[in-house]
Design a protein around this motif. Structure first.
Motif, mmCIF file in Angstrom:
data_model
loop_
_atom_site.group_PDB
_atom_site.id
_atom_site.type_symbol
_atom_site.label_atom_id
_atom_site.label_comp_id
_atom_site.label_asym_id
_atom_site.label_seq_id
_atom_site.Cartn_x
_atom_site.Cartn_y
_atom_site.Cartn_z
ATOM 1 N N GLU A 296 -71.505 22.968 87.504
ATOM 2 C CA GLU A 296 -72.252 21.851 86.915
ATOM 3 C C GLU A 296 -73.346 21.371 87.872
ATOM 4 O O GLU A 296 -74.478 21.116 87.454
ATOM 5 C CB GLU A 296 -71.302 20.709 86.570
ATOM 6 N N SER B 263 -69.297 24.819 83.290
ATOM 7 C CA SER B 263 -68.033 25.286 83.886
ATOM 8 C C SER B 263 -67.026 25.668 82.810
ATOM 9 O O SER B 263 -65.828 25.626 83.037
ATOM 10 C CB SER B 263 -67.457 24.207 84.804
ATOM 11 N N GLY B 264 -67.518 26.045 81.658
ATOM 12 C CA GLY B 264 -66.636 26.454 80.563
ATOM 13 C C GLY B 264 -66.814 25.539 79.363
ATOM 14 O O GLY B 264 -67.667 24.655 79.352
ATOM 15 N N GLU B 265 -66.002 25.763 78.381
ATOM 16 C CA GLU B 265 -66.060 24.955 77.161
ATOM 17 C C GLU B 265 -65.842 23.482 77.509
ATOM 18 O O GLU B 265 -64.885 23.150 78.192
ATOM 19 C CB GLU B 265 -64.966 25.424 76.183
ATOM 20 N N PRO B 266 -66.747 22.592 77.043
ATOM 21 C CA PRO B 266 -66.565 21.160 77.346
ATOM 22 C C PRO B 266 -65.223 20.647 76.822
ATOM 23 O O PRO B 266 -64.806 20.982 75.715
ATOM 24 C CB PRO B 266 -67.727 20.484 76.615
ATOM 25 N N ASN B 267 -64.551 19.838 77.643
ATOM 26 C CA ASN B 267 -63.269 19.269 77.228
ATOM 27 C C ASN B 267 -63.506 17.996 76.416
ATOM 28 O O ASN B 267 -64.649 17.596 76.176
ATOM 29 C CB ASN B 267 -62.367 19.020 78.444
ATOM 30 N N ALA B 268 -62.441 17.339 76.004
ATOM 31 C CA ALA B 268 -62.551 16.161 75.146
ATOM 32 C C ALA B 268 -63.361 15.043 75.804
ATOM 33 O O ALA B 268 -64.190 14.402 75.143
ATOM 34 C CB ALA B 268 -61.161 15.657 74.769
ATOM 35 N N LYS B 269 -63.151 14.791 77.095
ATOM 36 C CA LYS B 269 -63.905 13.738 77.788
ATOM 37 C C LYS B 269 -65.398 14.045 77.790
ATOM 38 O O LYS B 269 -66.229 13.159 77.591
ATOM 39 C CB LYS B 269 -63.404 13.573 79.225
ATOM 40 N N GLU B 270 -65.729 15.310 78.030
ATOM 41 C CA GLU B 270 -67.138 15.702 78.056
ATOM 42 C C GLU B 270 -67.754 15.623 76.657
ATOM 43 O O GLU B 270 -68.880 15.144 76.508
ATOM 44 C CB GLU B 270 -67.287 17.114 78.627
ATOM 45 N N ARG B 271 -67.018 16.060 75.648
ATOM 46 C CA ARG B 271 -67.524 15.972 74.267
ATOM 47 C C ARG B 271 -67.741 14.519 73.869
ATOM 48 O O ARG B 271 -68.743 14.187 73.232
ATOM 49 C CB ARG B 271 -66.567 16.672 73.294
ATOM 50 N N ASP B 272 -66.805 13.643 74.245
ATOM 51 C CA ASP B 272 -66.967 12.209 73.950
ATOM 52 C C ASP B 272 -68.196 11.646 74.652
ATOM 53 O O ASP B 272 -68.958 10.873 74.064
ATOM 54 C CB ASP B 272 -65.719 11.424 74.376
ATOM 55 N N ASP C 2 -65.872 14.297 83.120
ATOM 56 C CA ASP C 2 -64.447 14.642 83.041
ATOM 57 C C ASP C 2 -63.688 14.256 84.306
ATOM 58 O O ASP C 2 -62.529 14.613 84.473
ATOM 59 C CB ASP C 2 -64.271 16.124 82.733
#
Length: 155
Positions: free
Chosen positions: A56, A122-131, A49
């Motif tokens: 992390e 560090s919390g719910e994965p964001n879009a970049k991390e999910r991708d 991200d």
């Protein structure tokens, strides 16, 4: 005066005095190669991200301690390998190439689970991390774990 160049470079190379063979480089033990590959992979996921959060980094360190702590030499190397890797975090392609070469395919599902833990540290994965996780799963040929569905609160 300058010496004239031979007309036939190939013939000149064949007749030139042989150079001393290059001494082979000492190779790292397999465990160290694997430690470096997994550390790079973990930090690459952490940076998916754009930045590496402290949580992390801590998740990567904890995984390395669990995976490599049984070997005293590797356990002593974890922090220095993390420090070196943190200075030059590999690209996604380089990290995947390294783990595919150092980690048996039978353990790739566990690598993906590790990546998911790092991304969620560090919390719910964001879009970049999910991708990134989806690309990693595809590259390793592993099915990503299903995201936990939150049940709606009772009315």
């Amino acid at each position: 005066t300058l010496a004239a160049k031979p007309a036939d470079l190939f013939q000149a190379a064949l007749t030139a005095a042989p150079t001393a063979p290059v001494a082979p480089k000492a190779t790292e033990p397999d465990g160290m190669v694997r430690l470096r590959a997994v550390a790079g992979f973990g930090l690459m996921v952490a940076k998916a991200d754009g930045r590496v959060a402290a949580a992390e980094r801590k998740a990567v360190r904890a995984h390395l301690a669990t995976a490599f702590g049984h070997d005293p030499a590797l356990a002593r190397s974890i922090d220095s390998v993390l420090e070196q890797t943190d200075k030059a975090i590999p690209t996604e392609g380089d990290a995947l190439h390294a783990v595919r070469g150092a980690v048996p395919a039978a353990e790739w599902a566990a690598l993906l689970a590790f990546a998911e833990r790092v991304a969620g540290a560090s919390g719910e994965p964001n879009a970049k991390e999910r991708d990134a996780l989806a690309r990693i799963a595809a590259a390793l040929g592993v099915v990503a774990s299903k995201p936990k569905q939150l049940e709606p609160a009772p009315a």
